[in-house]
Design a protein around this motif. Structure first.
Motif, PDB file in Angstrom:
ATOM      1  N   SER B  26       1.040  -1.011   0.313  1.00  0.00           N
ATOM      2  CA  SER B  26       0.143  -0.046   0.451  1.00  0.00           C
ATOM      3  C   SER B  26       1.352   1.454  -0.616  1.00  0.00           C
ATOM      4  O   SER B  26       0.307   2.678  -0.682  1.00  0.00           O
ATOM      5  CB  SER B  26      -0.859  -0.042   1.203  1.00  0.00           C
ATOM      6  N   THR B  27       1.496   1.067   0.436  1.00  0.00           N
ATOM      7  CA  THR B  27       2.860   1.964   0.853  1.00  0.00           C
ATOM      8  C   THR B  27       3.509   2.358  -0.497  1.00  0.00           C
ATOM      9  O   THR B  27       3.490   3.572  -1.050  1.00  0.00           O
ATOM     10  CB  THR B  27       4.181   2.095   1.893  1.00  0.00           C
ATOM     11  N   PHE B  28       4.421   1.260  -1.353  1.00  0.00           N
ATOM     12  CA  PHE B  28       4.227   1.795  -2.531  1.00  0.00           C
ATOM     13  C   PHE B  28       3.689   2.431  -4.340  1.00  0.00           C
ATOM     14  O   PHE B  28       3.359   2.880  -4.353  1.00  0.00           O
ATOM     15  CB  PHE B  28       4.841   0.055  -3.073  1.00  0.00           C
ATOM     16  N   ASP B  29       2.489   1.622  -3.398  1.00  0.00           N
ATOM     17  CA  ASP B  29       0.753   1.624  -4.191  1.00  0.00           C
ATOM     18  C   ASP B  29       0.586   3.814  -4.389  1.00  0.00           C
ATOM     19  O   ASP B  29       0.627   4.319  -5.214  1.00  0.00           O
ATOM     20  CB  ASP B  29      -0.450   1.524  -4.253  1.00  0.00           C
ATOM     21  N   ALA B  30       0.826   4.106  -3.013  1.00  0.00           N
ATOM     22  CA  ALA B  30       1.096   5.426  -2.966  1.00  0.00           C
ATOM     23  C   ALA B  30       1.507   6.444  -3.130  1.00  0.00           C
ATOM     24  O   ALA B  30       1.115   7.411  -3.613  1.00  0.00           O
ATOM     25  CB  ALA B  30       0.585   5.822  -1.290  1.00  0.00           C
ATOM     26  N   VAL B  31       3.082   6.125  -3.148  1.00  0.00           N
ATOM     27  CA  VAL B  31       3.903   6.368  -3.749  1.00  0.00           C
ATOM     28  C   VAL B  31       3.510   6.287  -5.428  1.00  0.00           C
ATOM     29  O   VAL B  31       3.680   8.144  -5.747  1.00  0.00           O
ATOM     30  CB  VAL B  31       5.490   6.433  -3.071  1.00  0.00           C
ATOM     31  N   GLU B  32       3.553   5.017  -5.905  1.00  0.00           N
ATOM     32  CA  GLU B  32       3.607   5.516  -7.959  1.00  0.00           C
ATOM     33  C   GLU B  32       2.410   5.828  -7.774  1.00  0.00           C
ATOM     34  O   GLU B  32       2.315   6.662  -8.517  1.00  0.00           O
ATOM     35  CB  GLU B  32       3.313   3.792  -7.531  1.00  0.00           C
ATOM     36  N   PHE B 119      -4.293   0.424   7.166  1.00  0.00           N
ATOM     37  CA  PHE B 119      -6.180  -0.374   7.336  1.00  0.00           C
ATOM     38  C   PHE B 119      -6.123   0.066   5.387  1.00  0.00           C
ATOM     39  O   PHE B 119      -6.324  -1.394   5.797  1.00  0.00           O
ATOM     40  CB  PHE B 119      -6.844   0.745   7.842  1.00  0.00           C
ATOM     41  N   ALA B 120      -5.085   0.107   4.665  1.00  0.00           N
ATOM     42  CA  ALA B 120      -5.500  -0.121   3.343  1.00  0.00           C
ATOM     43  C   ALA B 120      -4.172  -1.185   2.944  1.00  0.00           C
ATOM     44  O   ALA B 120      -5.122  -2.561   2.289  1.00  0.00           O
ATOM     45  CB  ALA B 120      -4.616   0.891   2.068  1.00  0.00           C
ATOM     46  N   GLN B 121      -3.383  -1.330   3.057  1.00  0.00           N
ATOM     47  CA  GLN B 121      -2.544  -2.311   3.773  1.00  0.00           C
ATOM     48  C   GLN B 121      -3.607  -3.507   4.072  1.00  0.00           C
ATOM     49  O   GLN B 121      -3.779  -5.354   3.655  1.00  0.00           O
ATOM     50  CB  GLN B 121      -1.392  -3.045   4.180  1.00  0.00           C
ATOM     51  N   LYS B 122      -4.395  -4.007   4.684  1.00  0.00           N
ATOM     52  CA  LYS B 122      -5.059  -4.701   5.440  1.00  0.00           C
ATOM     53  C   LYS B 122      -5.754  -5.005   4.795  1.00  0.00           C
ATOM     54  O   LYS B 122      -6.893  -6.762   5.451  1.00  0.00           O
ATOM     55  CB  LYS B 122      -5.687  -4.460   6.949  1.00  0.00           C
ATOM     56  N   ARG B 123      -6.718  -4.392   4.671  1.00  0.00           N
ATOM     57  CA  ARG B 123      -7.920  -4.848   3.688  1.00  0.00           C
ATOM     58  C   ARG B 123      -7.748  -4.777   2.002  1.00  0.00           C
ATOM     59  O   ARG B 123      -8.515  -5.524   1.174  1.00  0.00           O
ATOM     60  CB  ARG B 123      -8.500  -2.987   4.094  1.00  0.00           C
ATOM     61  N   GLY B 124      -6.267  -4.672   1.852  1.00  0.00           N
ATOM     62  CA  GLY B 124      -6.331  -5.151   0.182  1.00  0.00           C
ATOM     63  C   GLY B 124      -6.648  -4.041  -1.033  1.00  0.00           C
ATOM     64  O   GLY B 124      -6.679  -4.190  -1.568  1.00  0.00           O
ATOM     65  N   HIS B 125      -6.755  -2.510  -0.308  1.00  0.00           N
ATOM     66  CA  HIS B 125      -7.724  -1.116  -0.719  1.00  0.00           C
ATOM     67  C   HIS B 125      -6.358  -0.950  -1.124  1.00  0.00           C
ATOM     68  O   HIS B 125      -5.274  -0.818  -0.596  1.00  0.00           O
ATOM     69  CB  HIS B 125      -8.689  -0.562   0.016  1.00  0.00           C
ATOM     70  N   GLU B 126      -6.952   0.549  -2.313  1.00  0.00           N
ATOM     71  CA  GLU B 126      -5.593   1.485  -1.959  1.00  0.00           C
ATOM     72  C   GLU B 126      -5.961   2.409  -1.589  1.00  0.00           C
ATOM     73  O   GLU B 126      -6.612   2.553  -0.608  1.00  0.00           O
ATOM     74  CB  GLU B 126      -6.140   1.971  -3.547  1.00  0.00           C
ATOM     75  N   VAL B 127      -4.556   3.563  -0.868  1.00  0.00           N
ATOM     76  CA  VAL B 127      -4.852   4.163  -0.187  1.00  0.00           C
ATOM     77  C   VAL B 127      -5.846   5.452  -0.494  1.00  0.00           C
ATOM     78  O   VAL B 127      -5.915   5.826  -1.748  1.00  0.00           O
ATOM     79  CB  VAL B 127      -3.352   5.415   0.121  1.00  0.00           C
ATOM     80  N   ASN B 128      -7.148   5.375   0.235  1.00  0.00           N
ATOM     81  CA  ASN B 128      -7.843   6.483  -0.262  1.00  0.00           C
ATOM     82  C   ASN B 128      -7.079   7.726   0.112  1.00  0.00           C
ATOM     83  O   ASN B 128      -6.601   7.981   1.086  1.00  0.00           O
ATOM     84  CB  ASN B 128      -9.273   6.512   0.837  1.00  0.00           C
ATOM     85  N   GLU B 129      -7.273   8.700  -1.222  1.00  0.00           N
ATOM     86  CA  GLU B 129      -7.281  10.599  -1.069  1.00  0.00           C
ATOM     87  C   GLU B 129      -7.723  11.559   0.457  1.00  0.00           C
ATOM     88  O   GLU B 129      -7.315  12.178   0.777  1.00  0.00           O
ATOM     89  CB  GLU B 129      -7.331  11.004  -1.948  1.00  0.00           C
TER      90      GLU B 129
END
Lengths: 449, 388
Positions: B26-32, B119-129
Motif C-alpha cells: 500500500s505504501t508503494f501504491d501510494a507513492v506510485e 488500514f489500506a494494507q490490511k484491507r487490500g485496498h488502495e490508499v484513499n486520498e
C-alpha cells in the motif's frame, strides 16, 4: 398529439472521428451471430459446422422461450462455432455466399393481418428478436401486452450515426413496418425524433404513430429517458422498443416476404483514417473495414458507442443491435503527474481541468481508467447527467446491498445499464456502475420469475 | 520522469503478492500513484472515463485551503509580536507563524497517513486520498500553540474512530477533522478554550504587554463584552485571535470561489448555511433581550468559525446530505443551530463545530425523507394506473 420534451440534464462529448456522409458497400466475407448480444438468452443450437443456411434459416433458439428463434442474417455455410469458457456459445460464424439466397416467408399487407398472424410471421423469420422490451432490455415476450411501443428516431451518443442518413429512401418499407408494429399494442406507438438534428422526411411523414420531439444533450436519445418522460414504467408494465432500421427490416418482411438484415453502419473514432458509412448486414466482420484504415495498432475496437458498446477484436463482428463501430486508442500507459497538471487536452465533466475553458473543442479519448477505484465520495454529480426522475446514487446503493424492495421503490424497472453510462463516465470514484445496474436487473428478474 | 518510472518498475515485483516486501504494498501504491496515473484500462462498462479522479478532486480542496493557511501563518506571527509589544516587518512575522504551524501540519499528515496506509494494507485496498484534505483541515481549526502530542492523539482518534471503523473514506458518518477538534475540545478543554490560548506564546505568560487581551471575539461576546468586539472590517480581514485558519473571511471566500467554480463543493450547502445563520440572527434581533442577541445578524457570519465551517466543513460530501433537496435542509439547520448554540448556550462560545457534527448525524435521516418523497410519487403513479 405530439409532445415536445426538453432534456436539460446530460452531457455531450465532442470526439474526433465522426463518419463522413458517404456510403460504401462493405465486402465482408464472414458474418456472425453472437448469442452474447442477447440478455438472458440460453442458446440451443440448431445447426452444426458445415451446414448450409439461407438468410432467415433458424440457427438457434432460446431454451427458456422456445418460440424465440434466431435466424441467419445472410446465406452461406456455417464455418465455425466458437465457444468460450465453460463452453458458453460465443459466435456462430457464417461464410457468406456471393449472392444472398433468402428463405421465403410470403408477402402480405400487415393492415390485413391479425395481431397473431403478424407475431407468428415475425417469430418464424427470426425478425421478432429485433424487438426489445423494458424492463430488463431483453427480447420482447410475444405473449405480453405492451402498454406502448417506442421507436428511437435518433441517437445522442458520441459519434452516433445520423439516423436520417440511415433510413433515407426507405420510407415505404418504414411505413409498412410501422403498420405491423401498430397492430402489436393497444397503446400508442411513439416515434421520437430530435428537431435539432437534420430531420428526416421518412420520420416526419410517418402515419399511425405519435411523433414526439426530444431536445437536449445525451442521454436524450436513450429509450430509458424517453419512456421516463412520456409514459413511465410502473411495476408490471411492459414497453417494447426498436430502432428505425429494425422497423425497415420488419417492413421488408411483409413487403418482400424475406428477412433482409441489411444495415447501414457508421465507422467512427479517432484512430480510423477514413471514417464513413458502410452498407452491410447484421453481424458483419469488421476486418475489411479497418484493414489498412487504422492510424496505429494499439487500439480498442468497439461495436457500438464509447459508453455502452462491446469490446471486439480487430477480426470481430458487428453486434446485433448496433449501427456503429468506434475505434479509439488503448490507454495502457502511465501518465506522469496526470492528476496534478493543468490538462489542456483532457476531457472532463468537471471544471478542474483547463480544457473546460474550451467547451466546443474536440477530444481524442482513450481507454485509461484515469485513476483508481474508490468508495462513493462525491455526491450530487450523477444528478447533473441523469435526466430520469430517479435518485441514481440511492438506487445504486440499494442494488449493492441487494435490497429488492428498495430497488423496486427507487425505480429499477425504469432503467437499464445504458441509462447509467454517463454516471459511470463521470464517476470520480471510477466505479463500474453499469455492471452494478445489470446485477440489480438480473436479481429482480430472477425474483419475479 | 523516465528515471522515476524505472525505479518504480524495479521495486514493483518485490511488493507484489509473494514478494519479500509485500507488507509495503500500500505504501508503494501510494507513492506510485502520486507520480503516475496508473496504466489500467477499462474492462467493463463505459470504455472511456472522465479525466478526473479522487486525487484531482481533493487536491482542489487543498488548494482552496491555501489562502486561509497562509493568512493564518502571518496572523499567528502578527498576534505574537503584538502581544509581546515588538514591531517587526512582514517576513519575520510570517516565518514565526510558518515555523509554528508547519510542525502541526507535519504531525497531522504523518500520523494520519500512517494509519490510513496500515488500514489500506490490511484491507487490500488502495490508499484513499480522503486524508489529503483532513490532514490540512485539522491544523487550520486548532490554536497555533496546541501541543504536538495532542495533535497526534487527536488525529489518530479521528482517523480510527471517526473513519476507519466505519470502513474508511466514503463510509464515515461524521467529519473526521471536526471529530479531531471535538476530541481535543472535550478531552483537554483548558488547551482548547479560554482567553489565553489563541495567541502564540501567551499561555506561557512571558513578556506579555499589560492590558493585551487574547480573547477571541466570540469569547468576548459570550461574556457580554460586546463593546470589546473588533470592528467588522477587522473580522472580515481576519486580524483577530482564533484558530489558525478560521479568522480571515476574505481568505476563506477565495477558497469558496475556487471550490464553487470547479464544482467540487456544493453551493447549495454553503448558501443554506448562510441563510440559516442569518435567519437565526434576525430572529434574535427581533426578540433581543441582551446585547448579544441584538448583534446585527450578518456579523454572525464573520464571527468565529462560521465562515470556515460553512465553506470547508459543512460541504464535506461524505458526511453531508446526499440529495439536492436534503442539502438545503442540512445546511440551513447547521447555520441555524450554530448561531443558536453560540448565543444561548453559556458553555460553548462557538456553535459551528457542534452544529455540523450534529447535522452530520441527521443527514441520512434528512435524505431518507427526501427519497421517500420520490418513492411515494412512484407508488401513487402505480395506484392511479391500477384504478384505471
Amino acid at each position: 398529439m405530439s409532445k415536445e420534451i426538453k432534456i436539460k440534464k446530460g452531457l455531450n462529448i465532442n470526439l474526433f472521428g465522426e463518419a463522413e456522409k458517404t456510403v460504401f458497400e462493405l465486402a465482408a466475407k464472414q458474418y456472425a451471430i453472437k448469442p452474447t448480444d442477447f440478455v438472458g438468452v440460453f442458446p440451443k443450437l440448431l445447426v452444426k459446422e458445415g451446414d448450409v443456411v439461407k438468410a432467415g434459416s433458424p440457427v438457434f433458439f432460446d431454451k427458456y422461450r422456445e418460440n424465440i428463434q434466431f435466424t441467419a442474417p445472410v446465406s452461406g455455410t456455417i464455418t465455425e462455432i466458437k465457444r468460450g469458457a465453460k463452453r458458453v456459445l460465443q459466435e456462430i460464424i457464417i461464410e457468406a455466399d456471393e449472392e444472398i439466397k433468402y428463405e421465403s416467408f410470403g408477402k402480405a399487407n400487415p393492415c390485413d393481418l391479425k395481431k397473431e398472424e403478424i407475431i407468428e410471421k415475425l417469430l418464424k423469420s427470426g425478425v421478432w428478436t429485433l424487438i426489445q422490451q423494458r424492463p430488463y432490455s431483453i427480447i420482447a415476450d410475444p405473449k405480453a401486452e405492451p402498454k406502448a411501443i417506442f421507436i428511437l428516431g435518433f441517437d445522442s451518443a458520441p459519434l452516433a450515426p445520423d439516423y436520417d442518413f440511415l433510413v433515407h429512401r426507405h420510407g415505404e418499407e418504414f411505413q409498412t413496418g410501422l403498420d405491423a408494429i401498430a397492430k402489436l399494442t393497444l397503446g400508442k406507438v411513439h416515434l421520437n425524433i430530435n428537431t435539432d438534428l437534420p430531420g428526416s422526411k421518412v420520420f416526419t411523414n410517418s402515419k399511425n404513430v405519435q411523433i414526439n420531439n426530444f431536445i437536449g444533450p445525451h442521454p436524450a436519445g436513450n429509450v430509458g429517458t424517453q419512456i421516463n418522460k412520456l409514459d413511465p414504467i410502473n411495476k408490471g408494465d411492459i414497453v417494447w422498443y426498436l430502432r428505425p432500421q429494425e422497423v425497415i427490416t420488419i417492413g421488408k418482411l411483409f413487403f418482400e416476404g424475406k428477412y433482409d438484415a441489411s444495415r447501414v453502419i457508421a465507422l467512427t473514432g479517432s484512430e480510423i483514417k477514413k471514417t464513413t458509412y458502410y452498407k452491410t448486414y447484421i453481424g458483419a466482420s469488421i476486418e475489411a473495414m479497418i484493414n489498412d484504415n487504422l492510424k496505429q495498432e494499439n487500439v480498442r475496437c468497439i461495436s457500438g458507442n464509447v459508453f455502452t458498446g462491446t469490446k471486439i477484436e480487430k477480426t470481430g463482428f458487428l453486434s446485433f443491435y448496433d449501427y456503429q463501430i468506434t475505434v479509439i486508442p488503448e490507454g495502457d500507459h502511465y501518465d506522469f503527474f496526470g492528476w496534478l497538471l493543468p490538462g489542456l487536452h483532457k476531457h472532463s465533466f468537471y471544471r478542474t481541468f483547463i480544457a473546460w475553458l474550451t467547451p466546443k473543442k474536440k477530444f481524442k479519448v482513450h481507454t485509461n481508467l484515469n485513476g483508481g477505484e474508490r468508495a462513493f465520495v462525491m455526491t450530487g454529480q450523477f444528478e447533473k447527467v441523469f435526466p430520469l426522475d430517479i435518485y441514481p446514487m440511492q438506487l445504486l446503493k440499494a442494488i449493492i446491498i441487494e435490497d429488492i424492495d428498495a430497488m423496486e421503490n427507487l425505480g429499477i424497472y425504469e432503467v437499464d445499464e445504458e441509462d447509467f453510462a454517463l454516471c459511470e463516465y463521470i464517476s470520480t470514484s471510477k466505479i463500474n456502475i453499469q455492471s452494478i445496474v445489470r446485477k440489480g436487473l438480473d436479481m429482480i428478474r430472477k425474483e419475479m420469475s | 520522469m523516465k528515471a522515476i518510472r524505472n525505479i518504480l518498475d524495479n521495486i514493483k515485483p518485490h511488493v507484489e503478492k509473494g514478494g519479500k516486501f509485500h507488507f509495503l504494498r500500500s505504501t508503494f501504491d501510494a507513492v506510485e500513484t502520486l507520480f503516475f496515473v496508473p496504466n489500467r484500462v477499462t474492462m467493463k462498462g463505459s470504455h472511456i472515463r472522465d479525466s478526473v479522479d479522487m486525487k484531482r478532486t481533493l487536491i482542489v480542496v487543498v488548494f482552496a485551503l491555501v489562502p486561509a493557511l497562509l493568512f493564518g501563518m502571518w496572523n499567528t506571527g502578527r498576534l505574537h509580536f503584538e502581544a509581546i509589544g515588538e514591531i517587526t516587518t512582514f517576513w519575520p512575522t510570517f516565518w514565526y507563524g510558518f515555523f509554528k504551524i508547519l510542525p502541526i501540519i507535519i504531525v497531522t499528515y504523518v500520523v494520519g497517513l500512517a494509519i490510513e496506509i496500515f488500514f489500506a494494507q490490511k484491507r487490500g485496498h488502495e490508499v484513499n486520498e480522503g486524508f489529503f484534505v483532513t490532514g490540512m483541515l485539522i491544523p487550520l481549526i486548532l490554536p497555533a500553540d496546541v501541543p504536538l502530542w495532542m495533535v497526534a492523539v487527536a488525529t489518530a482518534f479521528a482517523v480510527i474512530i471517526g473513519k476507519e471503523v466505519f470502513g474508511g473514506t466514503g463510509m464515515n458518518i461524521m467529519n473526521p477533522a471536526l471529530i479531531a477538534r471535538a476530541f481535543l475540545f472535550f478531552a483537554y478543554p483548558s488547551k482548547m478554550s479560554g482567553d489565553i490560548i489563541w495567541v502564540s506564546g501567551m499561555s506561557k505568560g512571558e513578556n506579555i504587554v499589560d492590558g493585551f487581551s487574547g480573547a477571541t471575539p466570540l469569547g468576548d461576546a459570550l461574556v457580554g463584552n460586546l463593546d470589546k468586539l473588533p470592528s467588522p472590517m477587522e473580522m472580515i480581514i481576519g486580524t483577530i485571535p482564533g484558530s489558525v485558519g478560521e479568522t480571515s473571511v476574505i481568505a476563506i471566500l477565495i477558497g469558496a470561489v475556487i471550490m464553487l467554480y470547479t464544482g467540487v463543493a456544493s453551493w447549495r450547502i454553503m448558501f443554506s448555511v448562510i441563510a440559516g445563520g442569518l435567519i437565526m440572527g434576525l430572529t434574535f434581533n427581533i426578540v433581543a433581550v441582551n446585547d448579544y442577541m441584538a448583534l446585527p445578524a450578518w456579523q454572525h457570519l464573520v464571527l468565529g468559525g462560521f465562515a470556515f465551517g460553512a465553506v470547508f466543513m459543512a460541504t464535506d460530501p461524505v458526511t453531508a446530505s446526499q440529495t439536492n433537496k436534503g442539502k438545503y435542509i442540512y445546511g440551513f439547520l447547521i447555520g441555524l443551530l450554530a448561531v443558536l448554540i453560540r448565543v444561548v448556550n453559556p458553555a460553548y462560545p462557538e456553535g459551528m463545530m457542534l452544529a455540523i457534527l450534529l447535522m452530520n448525524v441527521f443527514a441520512p435521516l434528512i435524505d431518507h425523507y427526501v427519497v421517500e418523497g420520490n418513492i411515494k410519487k412512484r407508488l401513487k403513479r402505480l395506484k392511479i394506473v391500477q384504478k384505471i
